[in-house]
Design a protein around this motif. Sequence first.
Motif, short mmCIF file in Angstrom:
data_model
loop_
_atom_site.label_atom_id
_atom_site.label_comp_id
_atom_site.label_asym_id
_atom_site.label_seq_id
_atom_site.Cartn_x
_atom_site.Cartn_y
_atom_site.Cartn_z
N ASP A 6 -4.28 -7.75 3.16
CA ASP A 6 -4.93 -6.47 3.45
C ASP A 6 -5.58 -6.52 4.83
O ASP A 6 -6.63 -7.11 5.03
N ARG A 7 -4.94 -5.87 5.79
CA ARG A 7 -5.44 -5.90 7.17
C ARG A 7 -6.77 -5.18 7.33
O ARG A 7 -7.46 -5.35 8.34
N PHE A 8 -7.14 -4.35 6.34
CA PHE A 8 -8.37 -3.58 6.45
C PHE A 8 -9.58 -4.29 5.83
O PHE A 8 -10.71 -3.86 6.02
N SER A 9 -9.33 -5.35 5.10
CA SER A 9 -10.45 -6.07 4.48
C SER A 9 -10.47 -7.56 4.81
O SER A 9 -11.44 -8.24 4.48
N LYS A 10 -9.39 -8.06 5.42
CA LYS A 10 -9.30 -9.48 5.73
C LYS A 10 -9.27 -9.72 7.23
O LYS A 10 -8.54 -9.06 7.96
N SER A 11 -10.04 -10.69 7.67
CA SER A 11 -10.02 -11.13 9.06
C SER A 11 -8.98 -12.22 9.22
O SER A 11 -8.85 -13.10 8.37
N ARG A 16 0.83 -1.20 0.00
CA ARG A 16 0.00 0.00 0.00
C ARG A 16 0.87 1.26 0.00
O ARG A 16 0.60 2.21 -0.74
N PRO A 36 -4.23 -10.26 -2.07
CA PRO A 36 -5.53 -10.60 -1.48
C PRO A 36 -5.49 -11.03 -0.02
O PRO A 36 -6.40 -10.69 0.75
N THR A 37 -4.44 -11.76 0.39
CA THR A 37 -4.40 -12.24 1.78
C THR A 37 -3.67 -11.29 2.71
O THR A 37 -3.49 -11.61 3.88
N GLU A 53 -0.86 -2.78 -5.85
CA GLU A 53 -2.09 -3.48 -5.49
C GLU A 53 -1.80 -4.40 -4.32
O GLU A 53 -0.83 -5.16 -4.34
N ASP A 113 -10.79 -15.52 9.35
CA ASP A 113 -11.25 -15.98 8.04
C ASP A 113 -10.09 -16.51 7.20
O ASP A 113 -10.24 -17.48 6.45
#
Length: 266
Positions: free
Chosen positions: A185-190, A174, A182-183, A179, A193
């Motif tokens: 991104d602390r702001f969109s991934k739990s 970031r 996918p795995t 980009e 999960d």
Amino acid sequence: TNALATCTGTMARLDAWERFGMLSAALCHDLEHPGVTSAFLSRMGASAHGYKNLIFRDALLEKHHALSALKLMCDRDVGILEGLSSAQYYQFRSSVSKMILATDMTRHFEYINHLKEFSARRDEDPAVEMDKQLAMELMVKCADASNAIKPAEVARRWTLRVTDEFFLQGDAERDMGMEVSPTCDRFSKSRVDLQIGFIDHLAAPLFTLLAAAFPPVRNEPGETQPPREGLDALVAQLRHNRASYDHCTDLDLEKARDWEDVGVDQ
């Protein structure tokens, strides 16, 4: 690696140099790891990240780990491989390299297929033994992914450590205007999960197939194979860990952290 090799009976089939090679591969499989993925280094250029020797186009990190390990073991001042003939040395080098390269997750389903093929062969001939090199590669590969089969508190600490590493890579991506993976991104991934996905899609199928390939063998009259413990208990632990995540949040997971948090600003 030692535990898996013992429970599956693999260790008992190996000679001294094969055992040493397997444990060396396990010890060195992440040697000089920079804490980011091969894909990240490929995108930004390995040399720009301070790893000028990362020269490979695929399996970039795994090949570097193998090369660095063997370079160290061949150092005359270290002398670990002294006494090997040329033929023995090249066999050892090839075997160790293959075991380290087996940890490349882009090859995960290749090993899934190996296990399926072996199980099909064993259904036809229960006495068939897995090729030793393949067995050693599987021991190192599975140990690399073994956080999910560890006791719950240990597994949760490993989940935190792995996702810390992922999220720090995402922060770097970031910051550089890249980009975000996918795995990562602390702001969109739990964290929870991510671990559920890892278990459901990767770890559970792998260890279920491994356990089926190396079922327990009891020391009973008429049994032709040497006794082995098998992996049923470890698969049961994996299922327990997976079930626990259904009722777990990231805040619950953080309770297992026994070291200083690694946050966005660190």
